[in-house]
Motif scaffolding. Structure first.
Motif, PDB file in Angstrom:
ATOM      1  N   ALA A 174      93.984 -12.939  54.802  1.00 17.44           N
ATOM      2  CA  ALA A 174      95.106 -12.012  54.967  1.00 17.44           C
ATOM      3  C   ALA A 174      94.749 -10.997  56.044  1.00 17.44           C
ATOM      4  O   ALA A 174      94.768  -9.788  55.827  1.00 17.44           O
ATOM      5  CB  ALA A 174      95.407 -11.314  53.640  1.00 17.44           C
ATOM      6  N   THR A 175      94.421 -11.511  57.229  1.00 13.74           N
ATOM      7  CA  THR A 175      93.896 -10.666  58.299  1.00 13.74           C
ATOM      8  C   THR A 175      94.957  -9.973  59.137  1.00 13.74           C
ATOM      9  O   THR A 175      94.643  -9.116  59.963  1.00 13.74           O
ATOM     10  CB  THR A 175      92.987 -11.497  59.220  1.00 13.74           C
ATOM     11  OG1 THR A 175      93.694 -12.676  59.631  1.00 13.74           O
ATOM     12  CG2 THR A 175      91.712 -11.901  58.493  1.00 13.74           C
ATOM     13  N   GLY A 176      96.224 -10.349  58.959  1.00 14.34           N
ATOM     14  CA  GLY A 176      97.305  -9.625  59.605  1.00 14.34           C
ATOM     15  C   GLY A 176      97.468  -9.919  61.078  1.00 14.34           C
ATOM     16  O   GLY A 176      97.188 -11.016  61.560  1.00 14.34           O
ATOM     17  N   SER A 177      97.928  -8.893  61.816  1.00 11.67           N
ATOM     18  CA  SER A 177      98.230  -9.051  63.234  1.00 11.67           C
ATOM     19  C   SER A 177      97.883  -7.772  63.989  1.00 11.67           C
ATOM     20  O   SER A 177      97.643  -6.722  63.381  1.00 11.67           O
ATOM     21  CB  SER A 177      99.720  -9.378  63.430  1.00 11.67           C
ATOM     22  OG  SER A 177     100.532  -8.316  62.930  1.00 11.67           O
ATOM     23  N   VAL A 178      97.869  -7.880  65.310  1.00 10.77           N
ATOM     24  CA  VAL A 178      97.559  -6.739  66.177  1.00 10.77           C
ATOM     25  C   VAL A 178      98.560  -6.710  67.327  1.00 10.77           C
ATOM     26  O   VAL A 178      99.178  -7.728  67.653  1.00 10.77           O
ATOM     27  CB  VAL A 178      96.123  -6.824  66.733  1.00 10.77           C
ATOM     28  CG1 VAL A 178      95.099  -6.649  65.623  1.00 10.77           C
ATOM     29  CG2 VAL A 178      95.898  -8.148  67.461  1.00 10.77           C
ATOM     30  N   PRO A 179      98.740  -5.542  67.975  1.00  8.47           N
ATOM     31  CA  PRO A 179      99.685  -5.457  69.094  1.00  8.47           C
ATOM     32  C   PRO A 179      99.270  -6.336  70.271  1.00  8.47           C
ATOM     33  O   PRO A 179      98.086  -6.509  70.548  1.00  8.47           O
ATOM     34  CB  PRO A 179      99.632  -3.970  69.492  1.00  8.47           C
ATOM     35  CG  PRO A 179      99.100  -3.265  68.298  1.00  8.47           C
ATOM     36  CD  PRO A 179      98.163  -4.230  67.648  1.00  8.47           C
ATOM     37  N   VAL A 180     100.269  -6.869  70.952  1.00  3.39           N
ATOM     38  CA  VAL A 180     100.038  -7.666  72.156  1.00  3.39           C
ATOM     39  C   VAL A 180      99.967  -6.723  73.355  1.00  3.39           C
ATOM     40  O   VAL A 180     100.755  -5.784  73.469  1.00  3.39           O
ATOM     41  CB  VAL A 180     101.185  -8.675  72.368  1.00  3.39           C
ATOM     42  CG1 VAL A 180     101.066  -9.367  73.726  1.00  3.39           C
ATOM     43  CG2 VAL A 180     101.191  -9.708  71.243  1.00  3.39           C
ATOM     44  N   GLU A 181      99.016  -6.968  74.253  1.00  2.00           N
ATOM     45  CA  GLU A 181      98.975  -6.203  75.486  1.00  2.00           C
ATOM     46  C   GLU A 181      99.292  -7.109  76.667  1.00  2.00           C
ATOM     47  O   GLU A 181      99.161  -8.334  76.574  1.00  2.00           O
ATOM     48  CB  GLU A 181      97.622  -5.520  75.678  1.00  2.00           C
ATOM     49  CG  GLU A 181      96.439  -6.430  75.872  1.00  2.00           C
ATOM     50  CD  GLU A 181      95.146  -5.648  76.097  1.00  2.00           C
ATOM     51  OE1 GLU A 181      95.179  -4.405  76.151  1.00  2.00           O
ATOM     52  OE2 GLU A 181      94.093  -6.305  76.212  1.00  2.00           O
ATOM     53  N   LEU A 182      99.711  -6.507  77.765  1.00  2.00           N
ATOM     54  CA  LEU A 182     100.050  -7.268  78.958  1.00  2.00           C
ATOM     55  C   LEU A 182      98.891  -7.237  79.951  1.00  2.00           C
ATOM     56  O   LEU A 182      98.213  -6.215  80.076  1.00  2.00           O
ATOM     57  CB  LEU A 182     101.303  -6.677  79.617  1.00  2.00           C
ATOM     58  CG  LEU A 182     102.593  -6.724  78.798  1.00  2.00           C
ATOM     59  CD1 LEU A 182     103.719  -6.006  79.535  1.00  2.00           C
ATOM     60  CD2 LEU A 182     102.994  -8.158  78.498  1.00  2.00           C
ATOM     61  N   PRO A 183      98.673  -8.344  80.668  1.00  2.00           N
ATOM     62  CA  PRO A 183      97.581  -8.378  81.645  1.00  2.00           C
ATOM     63  C   PRO A 183      97.666  -7.258  82.677  1.00  2.00           C
ATOM     64  O   PRO A 183      96.644  -6.682  83.076  1.00  2.00           O
ATOM     65  CB  PRO A 183      97.739  -9.754  82.306  1.00  2.00           C
ATOM     66  CG  PRO A 183      98.467 -10.578  81.293  1.00  2.00           C
ATOM     67  CD  PRO A 183      99.378  -9.630  80.580  1.00  2.00           C
ATOM     68  N   ASP A 184      98.894  -6.936  83.099  1.00  2.00           N
ATOM     69  CA  ASP A 184      99.080  -5.890  84.112  1.00  2.00           C
ATOM     70  C   ASP A 184      99.199  -4.497  83.512  1.00  2.00           C
ATOM     71  O   ASP A 184      99.343  -3.517  84.246  1.00  2.00           O
ATOM     72  CB  ASP A 184     100.349  -6.177  84.937  1.00  2.00           C
ATOM     73  CG  ASP A 184     100.226  -7.451  85.758  1.00  2.00           C
ATOM     74  OD1 ASP A 184      99.103  -7.776  86.167  1.00  2.00           O
ATOM     75  OD2 ASP A 184     101.257  -8.113  85.967  1.00  2.00           O
ATOM     76  N   LEU A 185      99.149  -4.430  82.176  1.00  4.16           N
ATOM     77  CA  LEU A 185      99.306  -3.133  81.523  1.00  4.16           C
ATOM     78  C   LEU A 185      98.440  -3.089  80.260  1.00  4.16           C
ATOM     79  O   LEU A 185      98.953  -2.994  79.139  1.00  4.16           O
ATOM     80  CB  LEU A 185     100.789  -2.916  81.157  1.00  4.16           C
ATOM     81  CG  LEU A 185     101.306  -1.471  81.132  1.00  4.16           C
ATOM     82  CD1 LEU A 185     101.204  -0.852  82.516  1.00  4.16           C
ATOM     83  CD2 LEU A 185     102.750  -1.443  80.656  1.00  4.16           C
ATOM     84  N   PRO A 186      97.128  -3.143  80.407  1.00  3.90           N
ATOM     85  CA  PRO A 186      96.244  -3.135  79.233  1.00  3.90           C
ATOM     86  C   PRO A 186      96.244  -1.778  78.541  1.00  3.90           C
ATOM     87  O   PRO A 186      96.511  -0.743  79.165  1.00  3.90           O
ATOM     88  CB  PRO A 186      94.871  -3.462  79.842  1.00  3.90           C
ATOM     89  CG  PRO A 186      94.953  -2.962  81.245  1.00  3.90           C
ATOM     90  CD  PRO A 186      96.379  -3.198  81.675  1.00  3.90           C
ATOM     91  N   PHE A 187      95.944  -1.791  77.248  1.00  5.00           N
ATOM     92  CA  PHE A 187      95.871  -0.548  76.497  1.00  5.00           C
ATOM     93  C   PHE A 187      94.705   0.305  76.989  1.00  5.00           C
ATOM     94  O   PHE A 187      93.648  -0.194  77.360  1.00  5.00           O
ATOM     95  CB  PHE A 187      95.687  -0.835  75.002  1.00  5.00           C
ATOM     96  CG  PHE A 187      96.899  -1.447  74.352  1.00  5.00           C
ATOM     97  CD1 PHE A 187      98.128  -0.811  74.389  1.00  5.00           C
ATOM     98  CD2 PHE A 187      96.806  -2.681  73.707  1.00  5.00           C
ATOM     99  CE1 PHE A 187      99.243  -1.380  73.795  1.00  5.00           C
ATOM    100  CE2 PHE A 187      97.907  -3.251  73.108  1.00  5.00           C
ATOM    101  CZ  PHE A 187      99.136  -2.607  73.152  1.00  5.00           C
ATOM    102  N   GLY A 188      94.921   1.609  76.968  1.00  5.55           N
ATOM    103  CA  GLY A 188      93.878   2.539  77.385  1.00  5.55           C
ATOM    104  C   GLY A 188      94.477   3.679  78.176  1.00  5.55           C
ATOM    105  O   GLY A 188      95.460   3.498  78.909  1.00  5.55           O
TER     106      GLY A 188
END
Length: 462
Positions: free
Chosen positions: A146-160
């Motif tokens: 039951a590990t769930g999910s995480v947000p998707v990031e875009l190659p041209d717009l990585p999180f940070g």
């Protein structure tokens, strides 16, 4: 290295995992649950609950702002409101903390052993957990992933930096002056609406032709109108090219533009969390990105189950909860299958959207003749008294026997009617059942009765 054995091991203490563990404990199953973070998962800690807290705070602030501007329809006036977002976040965190303690208490009450740490499969029956006190091995007869999910990031717009996910957005201590939201789905629009009410200049960018494409256009029209009234700029059929010097580069109709944005909220979807816990060690059959399961949530490996977001759409907490409860009962020897007539989906925008069962377009694909009844909230007395006239309730039913196939609604506070809609389908109700049920007056719930009457051809109040 410490070793423990159990009949059931649950990996992940989100809505699906903790419900599974609690129900298993109630059934007398020796159960262990492993979670790297706080119990409750994404929904409780950084998703459903905190986002609704922020939405509520934004609604309160927006109402006060209307009163200060002399726009209150009920004649109330106040001085110009201010918001201390840090205090709002602290209030939100207090709610989350109380619920964390509640889940922990329920697990303890059910005699479930909780282990904090990161789990990784050694094989289909053995998991090693990296805890603060060192590695611990857990051997189990049955395992639930039951590990769930995480947000998707875009190659041209990585999180940070200034590019944030909903997690960071729900912990901001200052309202950004400008906010660009990449993604016009429910997460982006729920948070975008909230920040617009708090004073941000919000721009929503999406490659799709319209916002909320998972809902039909009639349901999203009131939401689009409200976004416009709040001053939110919506750019559809627009691609995001990247971030440059504090501006978001976008392309629409072949032309590039630059959007000023203090923060960029990336909400382009979520992906199942299938890495970091040893999937490669057990080699389960996959269905695209998701773990393949059957009607009992069994994976391709005997004794290994999977529930929730990691198994596919719809990625909803209540789906995971229902699956978790069922799996616990299967492990206990009960004969269960996951065969829900309807799973409600809610978009907590302004106004809110609820869908259960088949939409008119989906129902038409069955090839049957249909009866469709729509009742607008502008004809509902209770909706008028709470300034919630935008929206409607729609009932979709078979024409031959009036069996209800789906219910959709858009309106203020309509999420509280989702359970009634779901129960209607789960119980196999017909239009006559809804029409013949005495609904309390004055309530918004009368709208479903009126919609059923409309579908039967004899509406009273329209």
């Amino acid at each position: 290295m410490k070793e423990i054995s159990c009949k059931l091991l649950v990996i992940g203490a989100g809505p699906g995992g903790y419900v599974c563990a609690i129900r298993a404990g109630q059934l007398g199953i020796d159960t262990v649950i492993v979670e790297a973070n706080k119990p409750g998962g994404t929904c409780l800690n950084i998703g459903c609950i905190p986002s609704k807290a922020l939405i509520h705070a934004a609604d309160e602030f927006a109402m006060a702002a209307e009163m200060a501007a002399g726009h209150s329809p009920v004649g109330i006036s106040v001085s110009k409101p201010e918001i201390d977002l840090a205090k709002t976040v602290a209030w939100k965190n207090q709610i989350v903390g109380r619920l964390n303690l509640g889940v922990s208490g329920l697990l303890k009450k059910a005699q479930v052993k909780s282990v904090q740490g990161t789990a990784r499969f050694r094989d289909g029956r053995t998991v090693e957990v990296d805890t603060e006190t060192g590695p611990q091995v857990i051997r189990a007869e049955n395992v639930v992933i039951a590990t769930g999910s995480v947000p998707v990031e875009l190659p041209d717009l990585p999180f940070g930096g200034d590019v944030i996910s909903s997690t960071e957005a729900l912990s901001l201590t200052k309202v950004p002056e400008t906010l660009a939201i990449v993604g016009g789905g429910y997460i982006g629009l729920e948070l975008g609406t909230a920040f617009a009410k708090l004073g941000s200049q919000v721009t929503v960018v999406d490659v799709a032709p319209r916002i909320l494409p998972q809902y039909d256009a009639e349901l999203t029209k009131p939401v689009a109108a409200r976004l416009e009234a709040l001053g939110v700029t919506v750019m559809t059929e627009t691609k995001v090219k990247g971030l440059k010097s504090g501006t978001v580069l976008v392309e629409a109709n072949g032309a590039e533009q630059q959007l000023n944005a203090e923060k960029v909220l990336l909400t382009v979807g979520r992906r199942p969390l299938t890495s970091g816990w040893g999937l490669d060690e057990i080699d389960l059959d996959m269905d695209g990105r998701f773990i393949r399961i059957d009607e009992k949530c069994r994976t391709s490996m005997r004794g290994v189950y999977a529930i929730g977001d990691v198994t596919g759409e719809p990625m909803l907490a209540h789906r995971a909860m229902a699956q978790g409860e069922m799996v616990a009962e299967i492990v206990a020897g009960h004969d269960r299958v996951f065969d829900k007539m309807a799973i409600p989906a809610i978009c907590f925008t302004d106004p809110e959207i609820v869908t259960v069962g088949l939409s008119p377009e989906e129902a038409k694909k069955t090839g049957r003749e249909l009866r469709i009844g729509i009742f607008p909230f502008k004809a509902n007395g209770r909706a008028m008294t709470i300034a919630g006239e935008d929206g409607f309730v729609r009932v979709v039913a078979r024409a031959d026997n009036n069996l209800v196939l789906g219910i959709q609604a858009v309106g203020q506070g309509i999420s509280e009617m989702a359970s009634a809609f779901s129960l209607t389908l789960e119980m196999g109700a017909r239009l006559e059942d809804i029409a013949g049920t005495i609904h309390a007056h004055p309530t918004q719930g009368e709208a479903i009765q009126e919609a059923a009457l409309k579908a039967l051809g004899h509406a009273i109040h329209i």
